[in-house]
Design an enzyme around this catalytic site. Sequence first.
Site, PDB file in Angstrom:
ATOM      1  CG  HIS A  80      -1.853   0.988   1.467  1.00  0.00           C
ATOM      2  ND1 HIS A  80      -1.589   2.222   1.770  1.00  0.00           N
ATOM      3  CD2 HIS A  80      -3.251   0.841   1.189  1.00  0.00           C
ATOM      4  CE1 HIS A  80      -2.792   3.048   1.882  1.00  0.00           C
ATOM      5  NE2 HIS A  80      -3.641   2.277   1.442  1.00  0.00           N
ATOM      6  CE  LYS A 112      -7.329  -0.174   6.210  1.00  0.00           C
ATOM      7  NZ  LYS A 112      -8.072   0.250   4.977  1.00  0.00           N
TER       8      LYS A 112
HETATM    9  N1  7TS Z   1      -1.678  -0.518   4.594  1.00  0.00           N
HETATM   10  C1  7TS Z   1      -2.759  -1.484   3.862  1.00  0.00           C
HETATM   11  C2  7TS Z   1      -2.243  -2.775   3.805  1.00  0.00           C
HETATM   12  C3  7TS Z   1      -4.066  -0.921   3.701  1.00  0.00           C
HETATM   13  O1  7TS Z   1      -4.751  -1.801   3.335  1.00  0.00           O
HETATM   14  C4  7TS Z   1      -4.176   0.489   4.043  1.00  0.00           C
HETATM   15  C5  7TS Z   1      -5.644   1.000   3.910  1.00  0.00           C
HETATM   16  C6  7TS Z   1      -3.292   1.323   4.865  1.00  0.00           C
HETATM   17  C7  7TS Z   1      -2.186   0.538   4.924  1.00  0.00           C
HETATM   18  C8  7TS Z   1      -3.934   2.423   5.245  1.00  0.00           C
HETATM   19  O2  7TS Z   1      -4.435   2.531   6.391  1.00  0.00           O
HETATM   20  P1  7TS Z   1      -4.919   3.843   7.208  1.00  0.00           P
HETATM   21  O3  7TS Z   1      -5.842   3.419   8.082  1.00  0.00           O
HETATM   22  O4  7TS Z   1      -3.605   4.391   7.768  1.00  0.00           O
HETATM   23  O5  7TS Z   1      -5.497   4.558   6.176  1.00  0.00           O
HETATM   24  N2  7TS Z   1      -6.343   0.511   2.635  1.00  0.00           N
HETATM   25  C9  7TS Z   1      -7.446   0.916   2.058  1.00  0.00           C
HETATM   26  C10 7TS Z   1      -7.911   0.073   1.036  1.00  0.00           C
HETATM   27  O6  7TS Z   1      -7.504  -0.872   0.537  1.00  0.00           O
HETATM   28  N3  7TS Z   1      -8.984   0.728   0.527  1.00  0.00           N
HETATM   29  O7  7TS Z   1      -9.068   1.873   1.168  1.00  0.00           O
HETATM   30  C11 7TS Z   1      -8.071   1.962   2.123  1.00  0.00           C
END
Ligand code: 7TS
Length: 406
Positions: free
Chosen positions: A121, A224
């Site tokens: 990501h 999540k």
């Molecule tokens: N790493 C992974 C593997 C993720 O899926 C996401 C968010 C993040 C980091 C970032 O997380 P945050 O809570 O700091 O934003 N993934 C997604 C997605 O797959 N669609 O929208 C957000």
Amino acid sequence: MISKEIRKQFPILDQEVNGKPLVYLDSAATSQKPISVIETLDHYYKNDNSNVHRGVHTLGTRATDSYEGAREKVRHFINASSMEEVIFLRGTTTAINTIASSYGRANVGEDDEIVITPMEHHSNIIPWQQLAKQTGAKLKYIPLQEDGTIDLSDVENTITEHTKIVSIMHVSNVLGTINPIKEIAKIAHKNGAVMVVDGAQAAPHMHVDVRDLDCDFYAFSAHKMCGPTGIGVMYGKKKLLENMEPAEFGGEMIDFVGLYESTWKDLPWKFEGGTPIIAGAIGLGAAIDFLEQIGRDEIEKIEHELVEYAMERMSAVEGLKIFGPEKRAGLVTFNIDDVHPHDVATVLDAEGIAVRAGHHCAQPLMKWLDVTATARASFYIYNTKEDVDALIDGLKTTKEYFGHVF
Ligand code: 7TS
């Protein structure tokens, strides 16, 4: 709790969208929240709201007890050795940035290497790109197998004695690949590197035992995993955290402040500058209670059955291409021949079905897959086989709409 009972705990799912019952298949982006989490937040703001670690008044004590109680729940949830190793930050992105700026700047220099993969990501790419630029270190990528998995021989060949940091996602948000973190951590350690894990897509769905994985850092987000937005966790081994400088200075994280010199609190608070994310942490604690009540074996089982069923039914749809390996976590990323994924998502939305379309914050992976975008259906504990059936019907409608012969 059986699936249908679990679903009843999520009030948001009981609604119609565009005249059709809502089918929510976008939990990899953010999960829905059970009534227990919503009520915990409601109760906190109605009864206990106060700043923590400061006053001696009763509300302050209640808020502090709940906030630190949530830390203990997280510690238990990931099997960390102590609460000092559990730091509350804004989410996965902030946690990885904190590791890169605090651990990275102090321990990575010119001629050193940082190793990641092309499936990451953006939140687990850009902090390392920046660190490489700032320090003159080299950013290296472990190549992927054709099915989107990692081969340990490639890990062995990429990590060297110059590698200082290896940072890899536990579960891919696009391919659903479950990476062999424990084995990669062993190779990282053999070469003297630390192992950072992006657990954003793993912590909500499977057993995570940071001691068993023997990772040095583990990052995940509450939103999540049935918890609120704006709160996440940076786990780090105590020995490493103790030697790291805070990434944020001011409020809450200080011990003594002089005109020219200041000192910090002990772990974990030295990393929690400013008024902490109090309600968020308490909400995360309630989310953990909820998930543990179901049990992680059960969560894995529910999602496994759903994704198997989805893969079977989606594979039978002509002109639909699925990305990623056979053995996968609970999501299916796909494209339909000659239909842009945004169009797929738009037609599905008209049917009340929420899927995500785009690059999923993984542009290097899109390039590797040789696509500009994909559609993704992601499942969680409240989804049912009927949701998958609705998706299949929605895909048929999409194909008819765009003139495919079914
Ligand atoms: N790493 C992974 C593997 C993720 O899926 C996401 C968010 C993040 C980091 C970032 O997380 P945050 O809570 O700091 O934003 N993934 C997604 C997605 O797959 N669609 O929208 C957000």
